[in-house]
Design an enzyme around this catalytic site. Structure first.
Site, PDB file in Angstrom:
ATOM      1  N   ASP A   3     -13.722  49.903 -20.060  1.00  0.00           N
ATOM      2  CA  ASP A   3     -13.708  49.442 -18.656  1.00  0.00           C
ATOM      3  C   ASP A   3     -12.498  50.000 -17.920  1.00  0.00           C
ATOM      4  OD1 ASP A   3     -12.593  47.549 -20.630  1.00  0.00           O
ATOM      5  OD2 ASP A   3     -11.794  46.540 -18.876  1.00  0.00           O
ATOM      6  N   ASN A   4     -11.559  50.569 -18.664  1.00  0.00           N
ATOM      7  CA  ASN A   4     -10.381  51.161 -18.037  1.00  0.00           C
ATOM      8  C   ASN A   4     -10.435  52.684 -18.055  1.00  0.00           C
ATOM      9  OD1 ASN A   4      -9.383  48.620 -17.545  1.00  0.00           O
ATOM     10  ND2 ASN A   4      -8.111  48.563 -19.379  1.00  0.00           N
ATOM     11  N   GLY A  10     -12.644  40.389 -12.174  1.00  0.00           N
ATOM     12  CA  GLY A  10     -12.317  38.966 -12.299  1.00  0.00           C
ATOM     13  C   GLY A  10     -11.191  38.550 -11.379  1.00  0.00           C
ATOM     14  N   GLY A  55      -7.861  34.517 -11.447  1.00  0.00           N
ATOM     15  CA  GLY A  55      -8.080  35.507 -10.389  1.00  0.00           C
ATOM     16  C   GLY A  55      -6.802  36.020  -9.744  1.00  0.00           C
ATOM     17  N   ASP A  62      -5.661  51.177 -14.172  1.00  0.00           N
ATOM     18  CA  ASP A  62      -5.311  49.926 -14.817  1.00  0.00           C
ATOM     19  C   ASP A  62      -4.002  49.998 -15.600  1.00  0.00           C
ATOM     20  OD1 ASP A  62      -5.938  47.319 -14.805  1.00  0.00           O
ATOM     21  OD2 ASP A  62      -8.011  47.670 -15.366  1.00  0.00           O
ATOM     22  N   ARG A  68      -4.890  48.552  -4.144  1.00  0.00           N
ATOM     23  CA  ARG A  68      -5.077  49.762  -4.953  1.00  0.00           C
ATOM     24  C   ARG A  68      -6.044  50.702  -4.244  1.00  0.00           C
ATOM     25  NH1 ARG A  68      -6.607  48.824 -11.152  1.00  0.00           N
ATOM     26  NH2 ARG A  68      -8.594  48.066 -10.406  1.00  0.00           N
TER      27      ARG A  68
END
Ligand code: AMP
Ligand code: MG
Length: 483
Positions: free
Chosen positions: A249-250, A89, A123, A259, A173
């Site tokens: 999701d992490n 996102g 965002g 994350d 990252r």
């Protein structure tokens, strides 16, 4: 330009549903404030001939390298137990950079503007949290813990609106990939076996080529991920790291920590420690991290069921048996990790009790997790009066008796202890102090902190204040989700 990028973008070639082709949204006045020279070398990149203005354009995504292919990746995830469709996102994958040794790295911008997956978000990211991710991810790397890394932070010159108005920033990252358990959940939810096979093949090619020929690739993938994730969480437990948002999701498929939102290092030893303001029920508390790892692996296993066996019931039985091995494997590895922390070689039936008794004593006496092990390594620490405690002295005698069973010299067991017990960790009060100055445009403390955290296992002069526990006023330290 002679930077040395070598892009080979494989993810963007997967079927359209895996990602969305996007461009980072340009920012007004990018200003590069930190660039990771050690990581630059590892990536075989050379930015030395490029001026700061051009670097700022590059690390803000305003000016993209020639062969980059910018995408936002699709994924889903269980967030605090609830399934949601997510996706990048506020991140843009710039491309996959490959080194001469064929090591492949995702180069990704975080905070690079809205994407089709932004839902209600803007965002964007704020300076404090992006620097925080930089500091802590690099500290984790220096602690020898698998992690995504941080290459650069750029200020955008734009405000981001949170509870307050904050300075905007973009973090670059670097990860061995951004495949997550949530990527598998996203594909599995579509119930298209070919897509699932595509994802498994891609993952095996990229991360686990040694299981390429296996008879049951999906099952072997589950096994390797279980091993990777158990090793990872044991490393977290070793240094007192609390991730804070262990949503599926992490959780990466590579086994890297990812994350860095509300994460923090435990100071006073308390297994129930939670720092995250949004984790009211303590789902992701220190001592819960292994069982959440298992829970997340079970969600991963569910995704793979159609490929494990044609007979669904049989497949469920197979993965259940596999997942249920978790505790057995974890306990053995945890015990060995704790033995290392205490310099214990070999195995003695009483080791577990010895270790648990120390932890109980630490909990009851509210001692600092990191500094207790420093004390046992004869390192000078402040506030060491607590170790004159009678129960501790009795425990220490038992430990010294056990050390005799090592049949080796103090040099040898101290060397082992010093390789796993950090002398310095990113202490919450020092991280906050550095970020406060950074928000006022003074990066000296951030840079000093990063430098000290590069050598956590080495004696460094003049770092007492980085080793001491938080002032009493800081005891209710709270972190806020990666905003
Ligand atoms: P995280 O808590 O950082 O793992 O983020 C969870 C999800 O929220 C991911 O899909 C992120 O991309 C998304 N997200 C977080 N912050 C923002 C933001 N400011 N704008 C858009 N999406 C966001
Ligand atoms: Mg995330």
């Amino acid at each position: 330009m002679t930077i040395g990028w070598h892009f080979d973008n494989t993810y963007s070639k997967l079927p359209d549903i895996f990602s969305s082709k996007i461009s980072p949204i340009k920012v007004k006045k990018p200003d590069l404030i930190i660039l990771n020279n050690n990581l630059t070398k590892k990536l075989e990149l050379d930015f030395s001939k490029i001026n700061n203005e051009d670097l700022s354009q590059l690390f803000s995504g305003n000016l993209l390298p020639k062969d980059s292919k910018t995408i936002a990746q699709a994924y889903a995830g269980h967030q605090f137990g609830h399934f949601t469709m997510l996706g990048d996102g506020r991140a843009t994958l710039m491309g996959e950079h490959v080194t001469k040794d064929n090591e492949r790295f995702d180069i990704q911008f975080k905070g690079s503007g809205i994407t089709p997956f932004s839902r209600n978000g803007d965002g964007r990211a704020a300076l404090g949290p992006m620097l925080r991710e930089y500091i802590i991810s690099e500290a984790m790397h220096a602690l020898n813990i698998p992690t995504t890394r941080s290459l650069a932070v750029v200020k955008t010159g734009e405000d981001v609106v949170r509870e307050n108005i904050l300075q905007g920033a973009i973090l670059t990252r670097v990860a061995s990939s951004h495949l997550r358990v949530g990527t598998f959940q996203y594909i599995a939810a579509r119930q298209n076996e070919n897509e699932l096979k595509t994802l498994v093949n891609y993952t095996v090619d990229r991360h686990y080529p040694n299981i390429k020929q296996s008879k049951n690739q999906a099952l072997d993938l589950l096994k390797v991920l279980m091993e990777k994730q158990i090793n990872l969480v044991i490393n977290w437990m070793r240094v007192g790291f609390i991730h804070g948002v262990m949503n599926t999701d992490n959780m990466t498929i590579s086994g890297e920590t990812i994350d860095y939102g509300p994460c923090a290092f435990m100071d006073t030893y308390d297994p129930q420690t939670v720092f995250s303001s949004i984790d009211q029920l303590g789902r992701y508390a220190y001592f819960n991290q292994p069982s959440i790892t298992k829970w997340n692996l079970a969600r991963f296993a569910e995704c793979l069921i159609p490929l494990i066996d044609k007979d669904k019931n049989k497949a469920i039985q197979i993965v259940t048996e596999e997942i249920n091995n978790f505790e057995k494997i974890y306990e053995i590895k945890w015990l060995n990790m704790m033995r290392d922390k205490l310099g214990l070689f070999g195995e003695d039936p009483k080791d577990q009790v010895l270790i648990l008794d120390l932890l109980t004593w630490m909990h009851q006496n509210k001692t600092d997790y990191t500094n207790t092990f420093c004390y046992l390594m004869n390192e000078k620490i402040q506030n060491n009066k607590i170790f004159y405690n009678e129960n501790f002295i009795i425990w220490k005698k038992r430990w010294e008796e056990r050390l005799k069973l090592n049949n080796n010299t103090p040099e040898k067991y101290l060397k082992l202890m010093k390789s796993v017990n950090p002398l310095v960790i990113p202490r919450n009060h020092k991280v906050e102090e550095a970020l406060k100055f950074a928000n006022n445009n003074d990066l000296n403390l951030v840079k000093k902190l990063i430098k000290i955290l590069e050598k956590p296992y080495e004696n460094q002069n003049g770092i007492n204040e980085y080793q001491s526990t938080a002032p009493a006023s800081d005891q209710k330290y709270q972190t806020f989700c990666g905003t």
